[in-house]
Design an enzyme around this catalytic site. Structure first.
Site, short mmCIF file in Angstrom:
data_model
loop_
_atom_site.label_atom_id
_atom_site.label_comp_id
_atom_site.label_asym_id
_atom_site.label_seq_id
_atom_site.Cartn_x
_atom_site.Cartn_y
_atom_site.Cartn_z
CE LYS A 156 38.75 38.08 43.55
NZ LYS A 156 38.77 38.56 44.91
CB CYS A 197 35.68 42.71 43.93
SG CYS A 197 37.41 43.18 44.00
#
Ligand SMILES: NC(=O)c1ccc[n+]([C@@H]2O[C@H](COP(=O)([O-])OP(=O)(O)OC[C@H]3O[C@@H](n4cnc5c(N)ncnc54)[C@H](O)[C@@H]3O)[C@@H](O)[C@H]2O)c1
Length: 460
Positions: free
Chosen positions: A228, A286
């Site tokens: 990720k 993010c």
């Protein structure tokens, strides 16, 4: 009633999941939790959202959500109405569910370090109600080893059960992008890193039947955690590359998008080159933090990494750069920014969402507010509560009122609604020689010019 997925054979899990006899609890019903919970419910699963915020729980149970994502309100309303989706603050609700998906927040701390307090609290509360047969799936973005060195010990200690023996445990990063979250959830393969093979296989079965997507099983949770971070570091760095190319193209009077489109036809490493698009800035929950997670990880390993800092720093220059472009454009028209009327279109951090968390638009708006110009702001996606986190200027309800008499239209989020008002209509409303600065490169330059505006994009 929960049947207990972990510890069963592949065939039994397959039957359990295929028959939708499993309940799914989603812990953390924020942006990502609501999308996952509503989509799973819509595909027929009984879903229970668990959140510490009573206001979120109350809203969901009324069939409402403040998460501004295309298509989401309808999914929440429909599935609450038919009884497939409900929410609670009570963790004992996991007793009725086989799978528990954890999506609590992992913000950035004052020293650019990951804050995992919500993960710890959620794991503790979860552990108190964990039973044999549960499968726990962590989805929050976390540094490597969080699942095995932080979550696993808390779950085992509070429950008295053993991971990989009594209950399943895996890390499956969430990689969807806001604005197209529902479609991406149903199409992007899920990376699965589990503490044991049975947990991994149970997750792969769940994702295949629940979302219709394949899984990429990696060796362990820490590898999946790193995947990720690698994905988001790539995105942030790639946008930084596009932004610096755009700055060069601006100076050279070249169209960066043409350069990028043509450059992207070159094959490299089995895939075409894929330079992303320049824009007025990178924001959201993010990309503004995950590269710093990598930087922090490097520091903890005694490494001086240059890339995360570089990508963050380059992308952080874009709001001021965009403001500079606007000043110059106005100056070219013989106007000063402080005496101009400026209409900002869009303040969300991304096109077609209402998410204003860490939006780069805030810095452009702040510079405009400081300049003393007459400012109007319109964003059809953003509610009053979120708008005040970006600006003190009350939002103008419609685009036509916002554009009236403007010396500049400044697009900071390229929402689809802005494309629904004909450019010729906007041109009638604005003042003579109005500049059109497209901070998201979402309009066709020729069409904007043809309507009579002085056009400029980022890098074009
Ligand atoms: N937003 C995105 O586009 C995106 C994409 C991929 C991954 N992620 C990651 O997913 C995670 C969640 O992101 P988000 O945008 O949904 O965050 P969010 O802040 O919108 O949602 C987090 C939710 O968790 C709840 N919560 C906090 N502590 C809790 C606890 N102890 N028990 C139960 N609920 C608790 C909060 O009340 C909130 O509703 C983050 O780690 C993020 O990095 C986000």
């Amino acid at each position: 009633m929960r049947i207990g997925a972990f510890g069963r054979s592949d065939a039994e899990i397959d039957l359990l999941v295929r028959g939708m006899r499993s309940g799914i609890a989603v812990v953390g019903f924020g942006y990502i939790g609501t999308v996952i919970g509503a989509v799973l419910a819509d595909r027929g699963w009984p879903v229970t959202g668990i959140d510490v915020r009573q206001s979120v729980v109350d809203e969901i149970n009324l069939g409402k959500s403040t998460v501004a994502e295309p298509g989401l309100s309808e999914l929440v309303a429909n599935n609450v109405r038919v009884g497939r989706l409900r929410a609670t603050t009570d963790f004992s609700a996991i007793a009725d569910n086989d799978f528990v998906i954890v999506n609590v927040g992992t913000p950035l701390g004052p020293d650019y370090e990951p804050i995992v307090d919500d993960i710890k609290a959620a794991a503790r509360a979860l552990g108190e109600h964990l039973q044999p047969g549960h499968i726990v799936i962590l989805k929050s973005t976390v540094p490597p080893d969080t699942t095995e060195n932080l979550v696993l010990p808390i779950l085992e200690e509070t429950s008295g059960l053993r991971a990989g023996v009594d209950f399943g445990l895996a890390f499956c990063p969430e990689r969807l992008a806001e604005g197209q979250a529902i479609q991406e959830l149903l199409s992007i393969p899920v990376v699965v890193g589990a503490v044991d093979e049975r947990s991994a296989r149970a997750c792969a079965t769940l994702w295949r039947h629940a979302l219709g997507v394949e899984s990429v099983i990696v060796e362990n949770p820490r590898t999946a955690e790193m995947v990720k971070l690698a994905d988001n570091l790539w995105v942030d760095l790639n946008v930084a590359l596009a932004n610096e190319l755009a700055k060069v193209c601006d100076r050279l009077g070249m169209d960066a998008l043409q350069v990028i489109e043509a450059a992207n036809t070159m094959p490299k490493g089995g895939h075409p080159v894929n330079i992303l698009r320049p824009s007025m800035g990178v924001g959201g929950y993010c990309l503004t933090k995950d590269p710093w997670f990598v930087n922090h990880l490097g520091e903890s390993l005694g490494l001086d990494l240059a890339i995360p800092r570089t990508s963050r720093n380059v992308n952080d220059t874009m709001p001021a750069y965009t403001y500079g472009l606007l000043k110059q454009l106005l100056a070219d028209q013989g106007k000063a920014i402080e005496t101009s009327r400026i209409a900002v279109l869009g303040i969300a951090f991304k096109n077609n969402t209402g998410d204003c968390r860490l939006t780069p638009t805030k810095y452009v708006v702040a510079l405009l507010e400081e300049s003393g110009c007459e400012l109007s702001i319109h964003d059809p996606w953003v509610g009053v509560e979120d708008a005040v986190t970006v600006t003190n200027v009350p939002l103008t309800a419609d685009i036509e009122t916002a554009a009236e008499g403007a010396d500049a239209l400044v697009v900071l989020a390229g929402h689809r609604q802005f494309h629904q008002t004909p450019l010729s209509r906007l041109a009638e409303l604005v003042s003579a020689g109005c500049v059109f600065l497209d901070g998201r490169n979402s309009f066709d330059p020729a069409a904007v010019r043809a309507a009579g505006f002085v056009y400029k994009g980022i890098g074009r």
